[in-house]
Design a protein around this motif. Sequence first.
Motif, PDB file in Angstrom:
ATOM      1  N   PHE A  23       1.024  -1.355  -0.256  1.00 20.44           N
ATOM      2  CA  PHE A  23       0.061   0.156  -0.156  1.00 20.44           C
ATOM      3  C   PHE A  23       0.486   1.412   0.278  1.00 20.44           C
ATOM      4  N   TYR A  24       2.012   1.384   1.383  1.00 19.53           N
ATOM      5  CA  TYR A  24       3.042   1.995   1.151  1.00 19.53           C
ATOM      6  C   TYR A  24       3.424   2.672  -0.428  1.00 19.53           C
ATOM      7  N   ARG A  25       3.979   1.439  -1.448  1.00 19.82           N
ATOM      8  CA  ARG A  25       4.282   1.840  -2.395  1.00 19.82           C
ATOM      9  C   ARG A  25       3.707   2.548  -3.604  1.00 19.82           C
ATOM     10  N   ARG A  26       2.091   1.814  -3.790  1.00 20.34           N
ATOM     11  CA  ARG A  26       1.339   2.847  -4.526  1.00 20.34           C
ATOM     12  C   ARG A  26       0.550   3.948  -3.330  1.00 20.34           C
ATOM     13  N   VAL A  27       0.531   4.874  -2.494  1.00 19.21           N
ATOM     14  CA  VAL A  27       0.743   5.601  -2.217  1.00 19.21           C
ATOM     15  C   VAL A  27       1.783   6.484  -2.692  1.00 19.21           C
ATOM     16  N   SER A  28       3.101   6.044  -2.298  1.00 20.69           N
ATOM     17  CA  SER A  28       4.161   6.925  -2.784  1.00 20.69           C
ATOM     18  C   SER A  28       4.065   7.418  -3.966  1.00 20.69           C
ATOM     19  N   ARG A  29       3.373   6.079  -4.900  1.00 23.04           N
ATOM     20  CA  ARG A  29       3.758   6.900  -6.432  1.00 23.04           C
ATOM     21  C   ARG A  29       2.363   7.662  -6.650  1.00 23.04           C
ATOM     22  N   ASP A  30       1.476   7.706  -5.886  1.00 20.86           N
ATOM     23  CA  ASP A  30       0.259   8.782  -6.524  1.00 20.86           C
ATOM     24  C   ASP A  30       0.664  10.127  -6.618  1.00 20.86           C
ATOM     25  N   ASP A  35       4.652  17.391  -4.054  1.00 21.97           N
ATOM     26  CA  ASP A  35       3.872  18.488  -4.408  1.00 21.97           C
ATOM     27  C   ASP A  35       5.145  19.133  -5.430  1.00 21.97           C
ATOM     28  N   ALA A  36       4.396  20.211  -5.897  1.00 26.76           N
ATOM     29  CA  ALA A  36       5.198  20.735  -7.744  1.00 26.76           C
ATOM     30  C   ALA A  36       6.705  20.469  -7.307  1.00 26.76           C
ATOM     31  N   LEU A  37       7.218  21.071  -6.100  1.00 31.72           N
ATOM     32  CA  LEU A  37       8.873  20.540  -5.897  1.00 31.72           C
ATOM     33  C   LEU A  37       9.176  19.742  -5.656  1.00 31.72           C
ATOM     34  N   GLY A  38       8.388  18.772  -5.479  1.00 33.53           N
ATOM     35  CA  GLY A  38       8.940  17.101  -5.218  1.00 33.53           C
ATOM     36  C   GLY A  38       9.125  16.986  -3.113  1.00 33.53           C
ATOM     37  N   LYS A  39       8.376  17.754  -2.221  1.00 34.88           N
ATOM     38  CA  LYS A  39       8.793  17.638  -1.149  1.00 34.88           C
ATOM     39  C   LYS A  39       7.678  16.806  -1.117  1.00 34.88           C
ATOM     40  N   PRO A  40       7.071  16.279  -0.251  1.00 35.25           N
ATOM     41  CA  PRO A  40       6.382  15.293   0.860  1.00 35.25           C
ATOM     42  C   PRO A  40       4.748  15.924   0.995  1.00 35.25           C
ATOM     43  N   THR A  41       3.818  16.171   0.818  1.00 31.31           N
ATOM     44  CA  THR A  41       2.526  16.382   1.006  1.00 31.31           C
ATOM     45  C   THR A  41       1.762  15.939   2.000  1.00 31.31           C
ATOM     46  N   LEU A  44       1.111  11.989   1.916  1.00 31.37           N
ATOM     47  CA  LEU A  44       1.935  10.497   2.012  1.00 31.37           C
ATOM     48  C   LEU A  44       2.194  10.585   3.466  1.00 31.37           C
ATOM     49  N   VAL A  45       2.221  12.444   3.329  1.00 34.34           N
ATOM     50  CA  VAL A  45       3.020  12.238   5.434  1.00 34.34           C
ATOM     51  C   VAL A  45       2.086  11.084   6.425  1.00 34.34           C
ATOM     52  N   VAL A  46       0.540  11.422   6.575  1.00 30.70           N
ATOM     53  CA  VAL A  46      -0.370  11.048   6.888  1.00 30.70           C
ATOM     54  C   VAL A  46      -0.577   8.941   6.629  1.00 30.70           C
ATOM     55  N   HIS A  47      -0.311   8.747   5.379  1.00 29.66           N
ATOM     56  CA  HIS A  47      -0.578   7.792   4.841  1.00 29.66           C
ATOM     57  C   HIS A  47       0.696   6.951   6.067  1.00 29.66           C
ATOM     58  N   ALA A  48       1.722   7.058   4.920  1.00 32.66           N
ATOM     59  CA  ALA A  48       3.409   6.960   6.636  1.00 32.66           C
ATOM     60  C   ALA A  48       2.999   6.961   7.884  1.00 32.66           C
TER      61      ALA A  48
END
Length: 73
Positions: A23-30, A35-41, A44-48
């Motif tokens: 599931f994490y692999r799928r979420v991380s590819r979503d 964001d536009a700068l490549g930083k985790p949103t 991602l943080v909540v799911h992680a």
Amino acid sequence: MITALAILLIVNAAWNAIVWPQFYRRVSRDERARDALGKPTKFLVVHAVLIAISLAIALASLIAAIAALAGAW
């Protein structure tokens, strides 16, 4: 009865160990994961965090099952 409960805890731990990393692999590819700068949103943080908690519970289940089977309880 202890053996049946220990087996249930082991199945629970195995299920979580198999399902959540996938599931994490799928979420991380979503597309919502970064964001536009490549930083985790927050998405991602909540799911992680939820996945980490689930895996910690799985580890606790496995440890409890081993302790029960070893006769510690």
